[in-house]
Design a protein around this motif. Structure first.
Motif, PDB file in Angstrom:
ATOM      1  N   VAL A   1      14.578   0.825  -9.347  1.00  0.00           N
ATOM      2  CA  VAL A   1      14.620   2.282  -9.409  1.00  0.00           C
ATOM      3  C   VAL A   1      13.258   2.823  -8.991  1.00  0.00           C
ATOM      4  O   VAL A   1      12.237   2.436  -9.564  1.00  0.00           O
ATOM      5  CB  VAL A   1      14.965   2.763 -10.838  1.00  0.00           C
ATOM      6  N   VAL A   2      13.251   3.691  -7.981  1.00  0.00           N
ATOM      7  CA  VAL A   2      12.014   4.320  -7.524  1.00  0.00           C
ATOM      8  C   VAL A   2      11.961   5.726  -8.092  1.00  0.00           C
ATOM      9  O   VAL A   2      12.819   6.567  -7.790  1.00  0.00           O
ATOM     10  CB  VAL A   2      11.943   4.383  -5.982  1.00  0.00           C
ATOM     11  N   LEU A   3      10.966   5.981  -8.956  1.00  0.00           N
ATOM     12  CA  LEU A   3      10.781   7.310  -9.531  1.00  0.00           C
ATOM     13  C   LEU A   3       9.841   8.136  -8.658  1.00  0.00           C
ATOM     14  O   LEU A   3       8.884   7.615  -8.087  1.00  0.00           O
ATOM     15  CB  LEU A   3      10.209   7.219 -10.947  1.00  0.00           C
ATOM     16  N   SER A   4      10.101   9.429  -8.590  1.00  0.00           N
ATOM     17  CA  SER A   4       9.313  10.329  -7.752  1.00  0.00           C
ATOM     18  C   SER A   4       8.394  11.194  -8.607  1.00  0.00           C
ATOM     19  O   SER A   4       8.839  11.820  -9.579  1.00  0.00           O
ATOM     20  CB  SER A   4      10.250  11.241  -6.945  1.00  0.00           C
ATOM     21  N   ALA A   5       7.106  11.232  -8.230  1.00  0.00           N
ATOM     22  CA  ALA A   5       6.154  12.117  -8.913  1.00  0.00           C
ATOM     23  C   ALA A   5       6.279  13.544  -8.414  1.00  0.00           C
ATOM     24  O   ALA A   5       5.748  14.471  -9.039  1.00  0.00           O
ATOM     25  CB  ALA A   5       4.731  11.611  -8.707  1.00  0.00           C
TER      26      ALA A   5
ATOM     27  N   GLU B   1       7.768   1.198   1.479  1.00  0.00           N
ATOM     28  CA  GLU B   1       7.809   2.410   2.290  1.00  0.00           C
ATOM     29  C   GLU B   1       8.272   3.603   1.464  1.00  0.00           C
ATOM     30  O   GLU B   1       7.784   4.722   1.640  1.00  0.00           O
ATOM     31  CB  GLU B   1       8.724   2.201   3.499  1.00  0.00           C
ATOM     32  N   GLU B   2       9.230   3.371   0.561  1.00  0.00           N
ATOM     33  CA  GLU B   2       9.681   4.443  -0.339  1.00  0.00           C
ATOM     34  C   GLU B   2       8.526   4.935  -1.197  1.00  0.00           C
ATOM     35  O   GLU B   2       8.292   6.138  -1.345  1.00  0.00           O
ATOM     36  CB  GLU B   2      10.807   3.929  -1.226  1.00  0.00           C
ATOM     37  N   VAL B   3       7.801   3.981  -1.798  1.00  0.00           N
ATOM     38  CA  VAL B   3       6.700   4.353  -2.696  1.00  0.00           C
ATOM     39  C   VAL B   3       5.551   4.990  -1.914  1.00  0.00           C
ATOM     40  O   VAL B   3       4.972   5.986  -2.353  1.00  0.00           O
ATOM     41  CB  VAL B   3       6.222   3.124  -3.487  1.00  0.00           C
ATOM     42  N   ARG B   4       5.232   4.434  -0.751  1.00  0.00           N
ATOM     43  CA  ARG B   4       4.154   4.991   0.077  1.00  0.00           C
ATOM     44  C   ARG B   4       4.510   6.387   0.575  1.00  0.00           C
ATOM     45  O   ARG B   4       3.656   7.280   0.614  1.00  0.00           O
ATOM     46  CB  ARG B   4       3.881   4.071   1.251  1.00  0.00           C
TER      47      ARG B   4
ATOM     48  N   ILE C   1       9.057  -1.958 -16.449  1.00  0.00           N
ATOM     49  CA  ILE C   1       8.177  -1.059 -15.698  1.00  0.00           C
ATOM     50  C   ILE C   1       7.109  -1.888 -14.994  1.00  0.00           C
ATOM     51  O   ILE C   1       6.502  -2.771 -15.596  1.00  0.00           O
ATOM     52  CB  ILE C   1       7.483  -0.052 -16.640  1.00  0.00           C
ATOM     53  N   THR C   2       6.861  -1.591 -13.710  1.00  0.00           N
ATOM     54  CA  THR C   2       5.814  -2.314 -12.985  1.00  0.00           C
ATOM     55  C   THR C   2       5.245  -1.450 -11.870  1.00  0.00           C
ATOM     56  O   THR C   2       5.928  -0.571 -11.338  1.00  0.00           O
ATOM     57  CB  THR C   2       6.359  -3.633 -12.397  1.00  0.00           C
ATOM     58  N   HIS C   3       3.973  -1.702 -11.522  1.00  0.00           N
ATOM     59  CA  HIS C   3       3.361  -1.100 -10.343  1.00  0.00           C
ATOM     60  C   HIS C   3       3.554  -1.993  -9.121  1.00  0.00           C
ATOM     61  O   HIS C   3       3.294  -1.568  -7.992  1.00  0.00           O
ATOM     62  CB  HIS C   3       1.853  -0.888 -10.572  1.00  0.00           C
TER      63      HIS C   3
ATOM     64  N   VAL D   1      11.578  -0.553 -12.688  1.00  0.00           N
ATOM     65  CA  VAL D   1      11.235   0.814 -12.289  1.00  0.00           C
ATOM     66  C   VAL D   1       9.846   0.809 -11.675  1.00  0.00           C
ATOM     67  O   VAL D   1       8.891   0.300 -12.270  1.00  0.00           O
ATOM     68  CB  VAL D   1      11.278   1.778 -13.493  1.00  0.00           C
ATOM     69  N   VAL D   2       9.747   1.369 -10.460  1.00  0.00           N
ATOM     70  CA  VAL D   2       8.462   1.473  -9.767  1.00  0.00           C
ATOM     71  C   VAL D   2       8.230   2.925  -9.387  1.00  0.00           C
ATOM     72  O   VAL D   2       9.133   3.757  -9.424  1.00  0.00           O
ATOM     73  CB  VAL D   2       8.424   0.584  -8.492  1.00  0.00           C
ATOM     74  N   GLY D   3       6.992   3.228  -8.995  1.00  0.00           N
ATOM     75  CA  GLY D   3       6.644   4.574  -8.565  1.00  0.00           C
ATOM     76  C   GLY D   3       5.156   4.794  -8.693  1.00  0.00           C
ATOM     77  O   GLY D   3       4.453   4.014  -9.337  1.00  0.00           O
TER      78      GLY D   3
END
Length: 247
Positions: free
Chosen positions: A203-207, A240-243, A188-190, A35-37
């Protein structure tokens, strides 16, 4: 074995905002999910709910059809801080969880030796913790977690506090161990690179929405190589998703 996250939401009393909102995810037995985000998207909160350390506001998490309401031996958590006991040597730290769960001394010894060999620490089994490097301490913590034989291993940024060279070496070891044991891992990772290196799915989580922004399958052969064109392409896509989320 399956881990099912169903319509999960979390709102802390002191906040008007949701930390998590309508999160849905299913993890199969033996799957490695990362999981990233961006910071504040609820990654660690989600892990803590799966661990039974936090309760959801709405929704539920089920492990093999049973609703998770509290911590249990079927889930083992490995945090960023190793949590080792400085007054115990390496092998006694690895045995500790088994000891408090009433495992016989013979089995404690057998399993501790097995997993210390798996993480390449058998020759250091009698060393005091203060004589170990940071990476060796995390490997000791990993061996301790593996001895519990839990259904799910929950890992909250376990390599984040280490230098780049050490964290790279440990992710290689974790990939090797996962390939040998096929444990179910929720990680979980950054680091997007770390996620692509380790995961079956990212999995990309959205803030912004406090939910899942995207799920990307990582269909790359193992062991993986960070300079392979396919690896770089997937890493770029997820970055790109996270950015985009950060912007």
């Amino acid at each position: 074995m399956s881990l099912v996250i169903k319509d999960l939401s979390k709102q802390f009393h002191e906040s008007d905002e949701h930390t998590l909102k309508n999160v849905n995810l299913e993890i199969a037995s033996g799957e490695f999910v990362c999981v990233v985000g961006t910071s504040g998207c609820g990654k660690s909160t989600l892990l803590n709910i799966i661990a039974g350390l936090e309760k959801p506001t709405d929704g539920q998490v089920l492990l093999d059809g049973e609703v998770i309401t509290h911590p249990g031996a079927d889930r083992t958590v490995m945090f960023q801080e190793h949590g080792l006991f400085p007054w115990l040597n390496v092998i006694d730290n690895v045995k500790f969880g088994m000891k408090i769960n009433g495992v016989s001394k013979d089995i404690q010894e057998e399993k501790a030796i097995h997993y210390l060999k798996l993480v390449n620490l058998y020759d250091y089994r009698n060393y005091p913790i203060h004589q170990l490097s940071g990476g060796m301490r995390q490997r000791t913590a990993l061996a301790r977690a593996l001895t519990m034989d839990s259904k799910v291993l929950l890992m909250d940024e376990p390599f984040a506090s280490l230098d780049k060279q050490t964290s790279n070496r440990l992710r290689e070891e974790l990939q090797r161990i996962w390939m040998e044991t096929k444990r179910t891992i929720f990680f979980i990772t950054h680091s997007v690179e770390e996620a692509v290196y380790l995961a079956d799915r990212v999995v990309v989580l959205s803030a912004d929405t406090h939910s899942i922004r995207d799920i990307i399958s990582i269909d790359l052969e193992r062991p993986r190589h960070v300079y392979a064109p396919e690896f770089i392409e997937l890493r770029h896509r997820i970055l790109e998703e996270v950015r985009g989320e950060a912007v």
